[in-house]
Every structure is written in C-alpha cells, then in structure tokens.
Motif scaffolding. Structure first.
Motif, PDB file in Angstrom:
ATOM      1  N   LYS A 179       0.855  -1.189   0.000  1.00  0.00           N
ATOM      2  CA  LYS A 179       0.000   0.000   0.000  1.00  0.00           C
ATOM      3  C   LYS A 179       0.890   1.238   0.000  1.00  0.00           C
ATOM      4  CE  LYS A 179      -4.029  -2.028   2.290  1.00  0.00           C
ATOM      5  NZ  LYS A 179      -5.019  -1.887   3.389  1.00  0.00           N
ATOM      6  N   VAL A 180       0.433   2.281  -0.687  1.00  0.00           N
ATOM      7  CA  VAL A 180       1.227   3.504  -0.789  1.00  0.00           C
ATOM      8  C   VAL A 180       0.362   4.718  -0.458  1.00  0.00           C
ATOM      9  CG1 VAL A 180       2.812   2.526  -2.495  1.00  0.00           C
ATOM     10  CG2 VAL A 180       0.757   3.687  -3.266  1.00  0.00           C
ATOM     11  N   THR A 181       0.991   5.724   0.129  1.00  0.00           N
ATOM     12  CA  THR A 181       0.327   6.997   0.399  1.00  0.00           C
ATOM     13  C   THR A 181       1.274   8.124   0.022  1.00  0.00           C
ATOM     14  OG1 THR A 181       1.117   7.034   2.703  1.00  0.00           O
ATOM     15  CG2 THR A 181      -1.070   6.070   2.299  1.00  0.00           C
ATOM     16  N   ALA A 182       0.710   9.241  -0.377  1.00  0.00           N
ATOM     17  CA  ALA A 182       1.524  10.401  -0.759  1.00  0.00           C
ATOM     18  C   ALA A 182       0.745  11.674  -0.467  1.00  0.00           C
ATOM     19  CB  ALA A 182       1.912  10.322  -2.233  1.00  0.00           C
ATOM     20  N   ARG A 183       1.456  12.707  -0.073  1.00  0.00           N
ATOM     21  CA  ARG A 183       0.832  13.986   0.239  1.00  0.00           C
ATOM     22  C   ARG A 183       1.720  15.136  -0.240  1.00  0.00           C
ATOM     23  NH1 ARG A 183      -3.228  14.432   3.770  1.00  0.00           N
ATOM     24  NH2 ARG A 183      -2.525  16.539   4.324  1.00  0.00           N
ATOM     25  N   ASN A 184       1.080  16.288  -0.429  1.00  0.00           N
ATOM     26  CA  ASN A 184       1.813  17.528  -0.646  1.00  0.00           C
ATOM     27  C   ASN A 184       1.050  18.649   0.058  1.00  0.00           C
ATOM     28  OD1 ASN A 184      -0.347  18.181  -2.313  1.00  0.00           O
ATOM     29  ND2 ASN A 184       0.769  17.817  -4.228  1.00  0.00           N
TER      30      ASN A 184
END
Length: 229
Positions: A179-184
């Motif tokens: 599972k992957v998560t990303a934010r900016n």
C-alpha cells in the motif's frame, strides 16, 4: 401483374407499393443491407425492364456504374483491412509469448518475494509529493514494514524491501500486500503501487488482444506493462 423488376425487388426483400407476386422469395425478408451481388441484380433487372422508347439516360448509367465500382473497391478494401488486422493480431500474440517466464512491473498490490527475500517495486505519483510512504502487510493485513521515501517528483519512484519487518525479523514467504500513500501541501496525491510479477501464461483477452496472466494480479494488457525484467 407484377413485372420481373418487381419480382427482383421482392426477391431482395423490397416490395414496390402496389405490386404483388406469387413467386416472392422470402429468404431475404428483414434484410437491411445490400451487397455487391444485390446491386448488380437490381441494375441488370432495370436494364431488362426499361422502356425501349425511353431508355435509361447515359449519365444515370455512368453514375450507377461508378457506384458499382466504388462498392466493389470498398468491399475489396474491407477484405484487405480485415486480413491485415488478423495478421497484426497474430503478430501481437507472438510478441506477447516472449513475456512468458519473464517478470514485469505493473500496477498491483499483491507481491511475491524474490528468491533472496524481500520485494522490489515502485510508486506511480500523479503529482509532486512532499511525503511518500510504502507499507508492506502480510496476508492478515498486519503491517510488517513501513518505508519512507520522503519527497518525490511526479512519475515513478522505485523502492526495495529486504524482507525484514520493522523489528528486524524475517517477514516470511508472502505473498505480501503493498500500500502507498503520498501527500503535498494541497493534500493527498494520487499514488499507485507498482509491483514485479512473473508472467505465467499468455491468452487472448475478451477484446481480441493478447493478455498476460500474473499470479496475484490476474490478466493485464501489454500496454499495462511499465518495465520488463
């Protein structure tokens, strides 16, 4: 009484208003398209039944012959294109067979470990991200390892897991869930996990195109392959 021209029309499934015929061929009833043979039959019937004192105008005859020639050309072109499509489909299947036994990188969340342990993969980012994380889970959904990739630019960024948990223990034989998560600064960034998987078989998909079968992922099209290992 119906003329032979009326009969010809009737045999093609077309009845001229007011015409009757006891010899009507009903095999073409419901037919909506006319092929090259039908066109030639109608034109021949028209010539046979024309008024000798008022024959078909030469200009009309030339126009009809031009239509006949155009129809013939289109029919031949369609046959050629169909043959080309079948040839290309056959070539594509042959090309796809070359993937069997190889590993490919594609979108997926189920990964099997390498012989040496651990897995490699990547994260596809739809935008630049300031914080990207990869979580490895076991079959029960328990988190085994969290990999922090930090800030990453839009596109694909690779990761590699050695097969040990956060506590340093061996994670086992898998399969594992990625599972992957990303934010900016604007919030969540669309992130897709990419995993390596072996190609077990090749088959023709429902769309007539070759499909690769990957364990844990299922069938994918050739254009879903990011990289071949």
């Amino acid at each position: 009484m119906a003329t032979s021209f009326d009969t010809t029309l009737a045999n093609l499934g077309v009845n001229r208003y007011g015409s009757t015929s006891s010899t009507t061929d009903t095999s073409n009833l419901g037919k909506t398209d006319m092929d090259q043979s039908d066109f030639l039959t109608l034109m021949t019937a028209q010539l046979q039944n024309q008024d000798p004192f008022d024959p078909v105008d030469n200009t009309q005859m030339v126009a009809q012959m031009a239509q006949f020639s155009s129809l013939s050309g289109i029919t031949e072109m369609n046959s050629t294109l169909k043959a080309m499509a079948e040839k290309l489909s056959s070539s594509s299947l042959g090309d796809a067979l070359g993937y069997v036994g190889k590993t490919v990188l594609t979108a997926g969340s189920i990964a099997y470990p390498r012989a040496a342990g651990g897995i490699a993969g990547a994260v596809s980012l739809a935008d630049d991200a300031t914080d990207v994380n990869v979580t490895i889970q076991d079959g029960d959904g328990k988190t085994l390892k969290t990999i922090a990739l930090g800030a990453q630019a839009e596109g694909a960024v690779a990761f590699d897991w050695d097969g040990t948990t956060d506590s340093g223990d061996a994670a086992g034989d898998g399969p594992f869930t990625v599972k992957v998560t990303a934010r900016n600064a604007d919030g969540n960034v669309t992130a897709t996990p990419l995993v390596w998987a072996p190609v077990s078989t090749v088959s023709m998909g429902a769309d007539g195109k070759p499909a690769l079968t990957l364990p844990g992922i299922g069938q994918i099209s050739l254009d879903a392959v990011w990289q071949v290992g």
